[in-house]
Scaffold this motif. Structure first.
Motif, PDB file in Angstrom:
ATOM      1  N   ALA A  67       0.806  -1.229   0.000  1.00 55.39           N
ATOM      2  CA  ALA A  67       0.000   0.000   0.000  1.00 55.39           C
ATOM      3  C   ALA A  67       0.835   1.274   0.000  1.00 55.39           C
ATOM      4  O   ALA A  67       0.578   2.192  -0.779  1.00 55.39           O
ATOM      5  CB  ALA A  67      -0.940  -0.012   1.199  1.00 55.39           C
TER       6      ALA A  67
ATOM      7  N   GLY B  59      -0.248   4.146  -7.031  1.00 51.31           N
ATOM      8  CA  GLY B  59      -1.706   4.140  -7.089  1.00 51.31           C
ATOM      9  C   GLY B  59      -2.224   2.910  -7.801  1.00 51.31           C
ATOM     10  O   GLY B  59      -1.453   2.083  -8.299  1.00 51.31           O
TER      11      GLY B  59
ATOM     12  N   ALA C 286     -12.712  -0.193  -4.964  1.00 49.02           N
ATOM     13  CA  ALA C 286     -11.918   1.029  -4.741  1.00 49.02           C
ATOM     14  C   ALA C 286     -11.876   1.357  -3.254  1.00 49.02           C
ATOM     15  O   ALA C 286     -10.807   1.673  -2.697  1.00 49.02           O
ATOM     16  CB  ALA C 286     -12.520   2.187  -5.535  1.00 49.02           C
ATOM     17  N   ASP C 287     -13.018   1.254  -2.579  1.00 50.79           N
ATOM     18  CA  ASP C 287     -13.070   1.569  -1.138  1.00 50.79           C
ATOM     19  C   ASP C 287     -12.180   0.619  -0.339  1.00 50.79           C
ATOM     20  O   ASP C 287     -11.457   1.041   0.568  1.00 50.79           O
ATOM     21  CB  ASP C 287     -14.521   1.472  -0.630  1.00 50.79           C
TER      22      ASP C 287
ATOM     23  N   ARG D  10      -8.581   1.513  -0.721  1.00 53.38           N
ATOM     24  CA  ARG D  10      -8.262   2.727   0.066  1.00 53.38           C
ATOM     25  C   ARG D  10      -8.151   2.378   1.548  1.00 53.38           C
ATOM     26  O   ARG D  10      -7.269   2.878   2.254  1.00 53.38           O
ATOM     27  CB  ARG D  10      -9.328   3.798  -0.155  1.00 53.38           C
ATOM     28  N   GLU D  11      -9.054   1.505   2.018  1.00 53.56           N
ATOM     29  CA  GLU D  11      -8.999   1.102   3.440  1.00 53.56           C
ATOM     30  C   GLU D  11      -7.684   0.422   3.773  1.00 53.56           C
ATOM     31  O   GLU D  11      -7.199   0.467   4.897  1.00 53.56           O
ATOM     32  CB  GLU D  11     -10.157   0.145   3.758  1.00 53.56           C
TER      33      GLU D  11
ATOM     34  N   ILE E 220      -3.996   2.390   0.311  1.00 52.88           N
ATOM     35  CA  ILE E 220      -3.572   2.861  -1.017  1.00 52.88           C
ATOM     36  C   ILE E 220      -4.309   4.174  -1.266  1.00 52.88           C
ATOM     37  O   ILE E 220      -5.539   4.198  -1.393  1.00 52.88           O
ATOM     38  CB  ILE E 220      -3.890   1.822  -2.113  1.00 52.88           C
ATOM     39  N   CYS E 221      -3.552   5.271  -1.289  1.00 51.78           N
ATOM     40  CA  CYS E 221      -4.191   6.596  -1.301  1.00 51.78           C
ATOM     41  C   CYS E 221      -4.849   6.896  -2.635  1.00 51.78           C
ATOM     42  O   CYS E 221      -5.980   7.358  -2.695  1.00 51.78           O
ATOM     43  CB  CYS E 221      -3.166   7.688  -1.018  1.00 51.78           C
ATOM     44  N   ASP E 222      -4.127   6.641  -3.714  1.00 51.24           N
ATOM     45  CA  ASP E 222      -4.601   7.101  -5.012  1.00 51.24           C
ATOM     46  C   ASP E 222      -5.246   5.944  -5.778  1.00 51.24           C
ATOM     47  O   ASP E 222      -4.570   5.197  -6.487  1.00 51.24           O
ATOM     48  CB  ASP E 222      -3.415   7.683  -5.792  1.00 51.24           C
ATOM     49  N   VAL E 223      -6.538   5.786  -5.606  1.00 46.53           N
ATOM     50  CA  VAL E 223      -7.270   4.740  -6.322  1.00 46.53           C
ATOM     51  C   VAL E 223      -8.284   5.440  -7.224  1.00 46.53           C
ATOM     52  O   VAL E 223      -9.069   6.258  -6.750  1.00 46.53           O
ATOM     53  CB  VAL E 223      -8.011   3.790  -5.355  1.00 46.53           C
ATOM     54  N   THR E 224      -8.239   5.146  -8.521  1.00 45.35           N
ATOM     55  CA  THR E 224      -9.200   5.769  -9.428  1.00 45.35           C
ATOM     56  C   THR E 224     -10.046   4.687 -10.088  1.00 45.35           C
ATOM     57  O   THR E 224      -9.638   3.536 -10.188  1.00 45.35           O
ATOM     58  CB  THR E 224      -8.510   6.585 -10.545  1.00 45.35           C
TER      59      THR E 224
END
Ligand code: SF4
Ligand code: SF4
Length: 310
Positions: free
Chosen positions: A250, A255, A293-294, A297-298, A301-305
């Protein structure tokens, strides 16, 4: 140095790395994803695109095709049309030269390195103002490791950010020399199942994951692309496996981009006169990827598109 054929140079690309970019697509790929969005880049040799609506069925191309790959036939409505047998085509391109209607076009052109570089750095002012650069994509660019290294080296001397978009299914020895000249690797992971990878796509998932881990451990810039394909890798279990694997890295990933399947490529398959196994598969709505994506991020991993880099 083995020079690749180039299928396209796409200006003002916003989804192939950070900022405004120019993306060059190289022809040839060792994998065979049945949903491939760039089918014209699979075969390393030149091919022909056929635009049926422009064809007058004059038959000039049939006369010059010594391989017997072309024939004027009648469809069920008794309408004449050109039939192309890809299996017989030798890629001589004689047919393209004689067609006066622009119904046949060569896909895959060779370019001198100096000409290519000039074209790629022509938009440098936009790269500088947006944090962009050049992306070397395909097909699979790393089947031409010396070419990619030389191109990236020249671009770096021009102070241009270089991204390589790759499936990473090559020997590590071909990747390692690029660490000095490539700023970002964007790597596709098509599935976390070794068996599915081998059976549906070809190639060893283990080689790909090993290369990804070596790149991360070498402190290279690594961004992961997850193409999410209906009924191939879109189950809850598929998502959990992606999250578990990528979560380990992560804080070291630039990203993750989730790319929902879309059917834009069907026209290209028609022009290549190739079957498209996914022709009836509906586009995957982006909202299906929000839970994935959520979860990523949890994991930190900050940059998820969803849909590519913005
Ligand atoms: S030469 Fe061109 S217009 Fe004539 S049959 Fe062939 S593809 Fe069609
Ligand atoms: S490129 Fe293929 S179809 Fe065209 S003339 Fe040559 S062998 Fe025939």
């Amino acid at each position: 140095m083995k020079m690749p054929l180039i299928t396209d140079i796409q200006k003002f690309s916003l989804h192939d790395g950070p900022g405004i970019r120019t993306t060059v697509f190289l022809k040839g790929c060792p994998l065979n994803c049945p949903w491939c969005h760039n089918p014209e880049t699979l075969n390393p040799e030149p091919e022909i695109y056929f635009y049926e609506r422009k064809c007058t069925t004059c038959g000039l191309c049939v006369e010059v095709c010594s391989a017997g790959a072309l024939e004027i036939i009648q469809n069920s409505d008794k309408k004449a049309l050109l039939s192309i047998d890809r299996g017989k085509c030798t890629g001589c391109l004689e047919c393209v030269d004689v067609c006066n209607s622009d119904a046949l076009e060569v896909v895959g052109k060779s370019m001198e390195m100096s000409t290519l570089v000039q074209e790629l750095i022509a938009d440098k002012v936009f790269y500088e103002s947006s944090g962009g650069g050049v992306t070397i994509s395909g097909g699979e660019p790393l089947i031409y490791p010396e070419f990619v290294h030389e191109l990236a080296r020249i671009l770096k001397k021009e102070n241009t950010h270089v991204t390589v978009q790759t499936c990473c299914f090559v020997k590590w020895e071909k990747i390692e020399p690029l660490l000095d000249v490539v700023d970002l690797f964007i790597i596709d992971i098509k599935t976390m199942s070794p068996d599915k990878h081998k059976d549906y796509i070809g190639g060893s998932l283990q080689v790909i994951l090993s290369n990804i881990e070596r790149l991360i451990n070498s402190k290279a810039g690594v961004r992961i692309h997850l193409p999410i394909i209906p009924e191939f890798n879109d189950s809850a279990t598929d998502f959990e496996t992606y999250v578990e694997y990528l979560g380990q890295f992560a804080d070291r990933l630039a990203g993750v981009d989730l790319i929902p399947y879309h059917s834009y490529a069907s026209g290209k398959y028609a022009q290549l006169v190739r079957n498209y196994d996914y022709i009836d598969v509906p586009d995957l709505p982006s909202h299906r990827l929000i839970p994935l994506a959520d979860s990523l991020r949890e994991k930190g991993i900050c940059d998820v598109t969803v849909g590519g880099l913005d």
